[in-house]
Design a protein around this motif. Structure first.
Motif: not given
Length: 351
Positions: A31, A35-37, A45, A49-51, A54, A58
């Motif tokens: 996953s 993520q952009p980070w 990456t 992105p697939w927000a 998160w 999280s």
């Protein structure tokens, strides 16, 4: 007779939780690639992105690694029952230190070179334990805490040890064990809390979790029955604190709340696991043996899968599924080879 007693006292729920935690680790690492980070911490990456990922990430990221430290401490308790102090150190050096050193100089360079090649960087490698930092921490904890563990075991019939077990079998005893985690969180104040790898936060938190896991399992049935009784409370606290930080406008919630949430989730996991993950099975035996090699190898196949799939013009959900399939297939395919080749087995923590 002794071996039969040890067999009867084995907690298969802990074995299952170790397997499940490793599986979640693999999915979590996949996953990160969406993520952009992700690239900032050394992952390949996706361009898109697939927000939405998160949200579950999280929820998991403040207790998945501490859970493994708890489970590792529990495992040492069981290992001590049939081993002297010297035998335990020798066995842990063979099963933890050797794979750690081997992985650091053989496994980690492979996936780091895949990462560097994907981004057109210079093909060089600096010493780095990578994702195997966890093994280095565990071996340190064994060295530091095993004398204390054997001293406690030697005095297990003393009044103060019996009283400690009784305290840990009470709900208010859990509040006492929470205090060191709160002190660690406030003292170190990690930002972010889930940054465990090669940080003082990760080391101290892991040490506390390792020791507490040992104490939990030493406390016996009284502890397990108590957490089973209060399991919905632990789940409710964990979920409430998760929702609070999810919908709170602050970027970083107070560290003591994160420590409390993490502890609540872990107690809930142990409580529900002890109720529903019972008994031996062929699947558990296989997955328990595979978990260690899969953990050691998974970054290679994750990076290979990412480098193959991310350039393709396909939906983001399909990318996610394909990278997971490649990672799991590569890991278990390699495990099938490793377990059949005697000289390879020790390098991956197999007997």
């Amino acid at each position: 007779m002794e071996s039969q007693t040890l067999k009867d006292s084995r907690r298969y729920d802990i074995d299952w939780l170790r397997v499940i935690a490793i599986g979640l680790l693999l999915i979590y690492h996949v996953s990160i690639g969406f993520q952009p980070w992700g690239r900032m911490i050394g992952f390949i990456t996706s361009k898109e992105p697939w927000a939405a990922l998160w949200v579950p990430m999280s929820l998991l990221n403040i207790w998945r690694i501490p859970l493994l430290f708890f489970v590792s401490g529990m495992g040492v308790y069981f290992a001590m029952q049939s081993r002297s102090w010297g035998e335990l150190l020798k066995e842990r050096a063979r099963r933890i230190l050797l794979p750690f050193i081997f992985g650091m100089f053989v496994i980690v360079p492979i996936h780091l070179l895949i990462w560097r090649k994907y981004y057109g960087m210079e093909m060089s490698y600096n010493w780095d334990p990578g994702h195997l930092w966890f093994l280095g921490n565990i071996f340190c904890y064994v060295l530091v805490l095993s004398p204390l563990f054997y001293w406690i075991r030697k005095n297990e019939n003393r009044a103060w040890v019996i009283q400690a077990k009784e305290i840990l079998s009470k709900p208010w005893g859990l509040l006492l064990t929470l205090i060191p985690f709160l002190v660690e969180a406030v003292w170190i104040n990690p930002l972010p809390f889930e940054l465990y790898a090669m940080t003082w936060h990760g080391f101290v938190l892991g040490l506390l979790a390792f020791f507490t896991g040992f104490c939990f399992v030493m406390s016996g049935e009284g502890f397990w029955k108590m957490i089973q009784k209060w399991r919905w409370l632990f789940l409710g606290i964990g979920l409430s604190l998760y929702l609070l930080r999810t919908f709170n406008i602050q970027s970083f919630p107070p560290s003591y709340l994160l420590a409390t949430e993490s502890y609540s989730w872990i107690l809930a996991v142990f409580a529900f696991g002890s109720l529903y993950l019972k008994g031996p099975s062929k699947s558990l035996r296989y997955l328990s043996q595979a978990a260690y090699p899969v953990y050691i190898l998974h970054m290679i196949f994750l990076y290979l899968g990412s480098s193959w799939i991310f350039p393709l013009d396909i939906p983001i959900a399909l990318q996610f599924i394909l990278v997971i399939l490649i990672t799991f297939a590569g890991c278990f395919g390699s495990f099938e080879l490793i377990r059949r080749v005697s000289f390879l087995r020790p390098f991956f923590g197999l007997k």
